[in-house]
Design a protein around this motif. Sequence first.
Motif, PDB file in Angstrom:
ATOM      1  N   ALA A   3      10.790   7.062 -12.407  1.00  0.00           N
ATOM      2  CA  ALA A   3      12.175   6.813 -12.813  1.00  0.00           C
ATOM      3  C   ALA A   3      12.303   5.606 -13.735  1.00  0.00           C
ATOM      4  CB  ALA A   3      13.056   6.624 -11.579  1.00  0.00           C
ATOM      5  N   THR A   4      11.434   4.603 -13.541  1.00  0.00           N
ATOM      6  CA  THR A   4      11.535   3.365 -14.324  1.00  0.00           C
ATOM      7  C   THR A   4      10.619   3.354 -15.549  1.00  0.00           C
ATOM      8  OG1 THR A   4       9.826   2.299 -12.978  1.00  0.00           O
ATOM      9  CG2 THR A   4      12.130   2.038 -12.270  1.00  0.00           C
ATOM     10  N   GLY A   5       9.675   4.287 -15.605  1.00  0.00           N
ATOM     11  CA  GLY A   5       8.704   4.285 -16.686  1.00  0.00           C
ATOM     12  C   GLY A   5       7.589   3.277 -16.511  1.00  0.00           C
ATOM     13  N   LEU A   6       7.529   2.613 -15.348  1.00  0.00           N
ATOM     14  CA  LEU A   6       6.508   1.582 -15.129  1.00  0.00           C
ATOM     15  C   LEU A   6       5.130   2.162 -14.821  1.00  0.00           C
ATOM     16  CD1 LEU A   6       8.484  -1.059 -13.017  1.00  0.00           C
ATOM     17  CD2 LEU A   6       7.767  -1.229 -15.411  1.00  0.00           C
ATOM     18  N   GLY A   7       5.082   3.424 -14.450  1.00  0.00           N
ATOM     19  CA  GLY A   7       3.802   4.013 -14.062  1.00  0.00           C
ATOM     20  C   GLY A   7       2.742   3.936 -15.145  1.00  0.00           C
ATOM     21  N   ALA A   8       3.162   3.940 -16.406  1.00  0.00           N
ATOM     22  CA  ALA A   8       2.209   3.920 -17.515  1.00  0.00           C
ATOM     23  C   ALA A   8       1.426   2.620 -17.597  1.00  0.00           C
ATOM     24  CB  ALA A   8       2.952   4.159 -18.831  1.00  0.00           C
ATOM     25  N   PHE A   9       1.916   1.566 -16.940  1.00  0.00           N
ATOM     26  CA  PHE A   9       1.273   0.257 -17.065  1.00  0.00           C
ATOM     27  C   PHE A   9       0.221  -0.005 -16.000  1.00  0.00           C
ATOM     28  CE2 PHE A   9       5.463  -0.219 -19.040  1.00  0.00           C
ATOM     29  CZ  PHE A   9       5.112  -0.746 -20.270  1.00  0.00           C
ATOM     30  N   PHE A  10       0.157   0.824 -14.971  1.00  0.00           N
ATOM     31  CA  PHE A  10      -0.727   0.549 -13.839  1.00  0.00           C
ATOM     32  C   PHE A  10      -1.957   1.454 -13.861  1.00  0.00           C
ATOM     33  CE2 PHE A  10       3.382  -1.012 -12.369  1.00  0.00           C
ATOM     34  CZ  PHE A  10       3.029  -2.266 -11.906  1.00  0.00           C
ATOM     35  N   GLY A  11      -3.131   0.802 -13.793  1.00  0.00           N
ATOM     36  CA  GLY A  11      -4.376   1.555 -13.753  1.00  0.00           C
ATOM     37  C   GLY A  11      -4.699   2.092 -12.381  1.00  0.00           C
ATOM     38  N   ALA A  12      -4.094   1.524 -11.341  1.00  0.00           N
ATOM     39  CA  ALA A  12      -4.323   1.978  -9.963  1.00  0.00           C
ATOM     40  C   ALA A  12      -3.107   1.626  -9.130  1.00  0.00           C
ATOM     41  CB  ALA A  12      -5.565   1.321  -9.380  1.00  0.00           C
ATOM     42  N   THR A  13      -2.698   2.557  -8.284  1.00  0.00           N
ATOM     43  CA  THR A  13      -1.608   2.296  -7.349  1.00  0.00           C
ATOM     44  C   THR A  13      -2.048   2.728  -5.960  1.00  0.00           C
ATOM     45  OG1 THR A  13      -0.535   4.453  -7.677  1.00  0.00           O
ATOM     46  CG2 THR A  13       0.128   2.659  -9.144  1.00  0.00           C
ATOM     47  N   VAL A  14      -1.702   1.919  -4.969  1.00  0.00           N
ATOM     48  CA  VAL A  14      -2.126   2.160  -3.595  1.00  0.00           C
ATOM     49  C   VAL A  14      -0.926   2.046  -2.674  1.00  0.00           C
ATOM     50  CG1 VAL A  14      -3.596   1.381  -1.686  1.00  0.00           C
ATOM     51  CG2 VAL A  14      -4.433   1.239  -4.036  1.00  0.00           C
ATOM     52  N   SER A  15      -0.765   3.017  -1.807  1.00  0.00           N
ATOM     53  CA  SER A  15       0.178   2.925  -0.700  1.00  0.00           C
ATOM     54  C   SER A  15      -0.605   2.572   0.553  1.00  0.00           C
ATOM     55  CB  SER A  15       0.897   4.260  -0.491  1.00  0.00           C
ATOM     56  OG  SER A  15       1.549   4.286   0.767  1.00  0.00           O
ATOM     57  N   THR A  16      -0.005   1.759   1.418  1.00  0.00           N
ATOM     58  CA  THR A  16      -0.722   1.439   2.647  1.00  0.00           C
ATOM     59  C   THR A  16      -0.837   2.645   3.574  1.00  0.00           C
ATOM     60  OG1 THR A  16       1.331   0.522   3.575  1.00  0.00           O
ATOM     61  CG2 THR A  16      -0.251  -1.034   2.644  1.00  0.00           C
ATOM     62  N   GLU A  17      -0.161   3.747   3.240  1.00  0.00           N
ATOM     63  CA  GLU A  17      -0.427   5.013   3.931  1.00  0.00           C
ATOM     64  C   GLU A  17      -1.873   5.455   3.712  1.00  0.00           C
ATOM     65  OE1 GLU A  17       3.663   7.623   3.891  1.00  0.00           O
ATOM     66  OE2 GLU A  17       2.369   7.732   2.152  1.00  0.00           O
ATOM     67  N   GLU A  18      -2.461   5.013   2.610  1.00  0.00           N
ATOM     68  CA  GLU A  18      -3.762   5.507   2.170  1.00  0.00           C
ATOM     69  C   GLU A  18      -4.927   4.638   2.636  1.00  0.00           C
ATOM     70  OE1 GLU A  18      -1.484   7.130  -1.833  1.00  0.00           O
ATOM     71  OE2 GLU A  18      -2.862   5.431  -1.973  1.00  0.00           O
ATOM     72  N   VAL A  19      -4.628   3.600   3.426  1.00  0.00           N
ATOM     73  CA  VAL A  19      -5.675   2.726   3.952  1.00  0.00           C
ATOM     74  C   VAL A  19      -5.483   2.597   5.457  1.00  0.00           C
ATOM     75  CG1 VAL A  19      -5.991   1.459   1.790  1.00  0.00           C
ATOM     76  CG2 VAL A  19      -4.284   0.660   3.446  1.00  0.00           C
ATOM     77  N   ALA A  20      -6.444   1.966   6.109  1.00  0.00           N
ATOM     78  CA  ALA A  20      -6.421   1.926   7.573  1.00  0.00           C
ATOM     79  C   ALA A  20      -5.277   1.088   8.127  1.00  0.00           C
ATOM     80  CB  ALA A  20      -7.761   1.396   8.096  1.00  0.00           C
ATOM     81  N   TYR A  21      -5.011  -0.064   7.500  1.00  0.00           N
ATOM     82  CA  TYR A  21      -4.021  -0.990   8.055  1.00  0.00           C
ATOM     83  C   TYR A  21      -3.100  -1.504   6.960  1.00  0.00           C
ATOM     84  CZ  TYR A  21      -7.175  -1.012  12.054  1.00  0.00           C
ATOM     85  OH  TYR A  21      -7.954  -0.630  13.109  1.00  0.00           O
ATOM     86  N   GLY A  22      -1.822  -1.673   7.314  1.00  0.00           N
ATOM     87  CA  GLY A  22      -0.865  -2.254   6.390  1.00  0.00           C
ATOM     88  C   GLY A  22      -0.955  -3.765   6.356  1.00  0.00           C
ATOM     89  N   LYS A  23      -0.147  -4.372   5.517  1.00  0.00           N
ATOM     90  CA  LYS A  23      -0.086  -5.822   5.428  1.00  0.00           C
ATOM     91  C   LYS A  23       0.404  -6.384   6.767  1.00  0.00           C
ATOM     92  CE  LYS A  23       1.169  -5.246   0.562  1.00  0.00           C
ATOM     93  NZ  LYS A  23       2.204  -5.435  -0.478  1.00  0.00           N
ATOM     94  N   PRO A  24      -0.147  -7.496   7.265  1.00  0.00           N
ATOM     95  CA  PRO A  24      -0.923  -8.533   6.567  1.00  0.00           C
ATOM     96  C   PRO A  24      -2.428  -8.285   6.461  1.00  0.00           C
ATOM     97  CG  PRO A  24      -0.506  -9.232   8.801  1.00  0.00           C
ATOM     98  CD  PRO A  24       0.222  -7.924   8.634  1.00  0.00           C
TER      99      PRO A  24
END
Length: 217
Positions: A119-140
């Motif tokens: 929606a913002t057009g920002l996706g074109a600037f990022f080489g990698a995006t990660v959701s903490t859904e995709e890793v074992a533990y969220g922040k911290p």
Amino acid sequence: MRSPVVFDLDGVLVDSEPVWEEVRRAFVAEHGGTWREETQSRLMGMSTGEWSAYLAELGVRLPPEEIARGVVGQMAERYRHGVPLLPGAKEAVERLAAGRPLGLASSSPRALIDVVLEATGLGAFFGATVSTEEVAYGKPAPDGYLEAASRLGVDPSDCVAVEDSSNGLRSAHAAGMRVVAVPHPLYPPAPDALALAAGTAKTLEELTPDLVDSLPR
């Protein structure tokens, strides 16, 4: 190569924390739970699985999977009517994207990350995006930041993270990254977490290549 930068999303680029609080607080009340004074600060940085389980502990009479679907669905609907970018967010991303790789390590679910970036057009600037859904533990825990660095093909110790929350600052620091804190005025980080930052910007307008590249290693 100039230092890679890994952004948080909520509270750094998108003024979403008030929206998350409003949606989750209403959901908890609607489904028989009790919102506590410390709830919002505890939720900041949690992965979807973690915060949905926490809302169940508050007395919401639904399985965590249903809680997550309900809340995320309401958030997506809000974003479809407009993404509340923070002032200077797009300009900050564009400035730092010149000559360096950018990543994103967000506690938002993948569905919301993709809605925001498209929606913002920002996706074109990022080489990698990660959701903490995709890793074992969220922040911290450092998992999301470590995964972002891995997907960028860079060493975490070479990276600079941009964070606003206590859990986010702790996560990026634990990943071995230097951190620039951009505190949200309504949800300031705890003093001990803020002390982990190598630099601070009061606004995104202050987040410049010079600031990032001047941080001590």
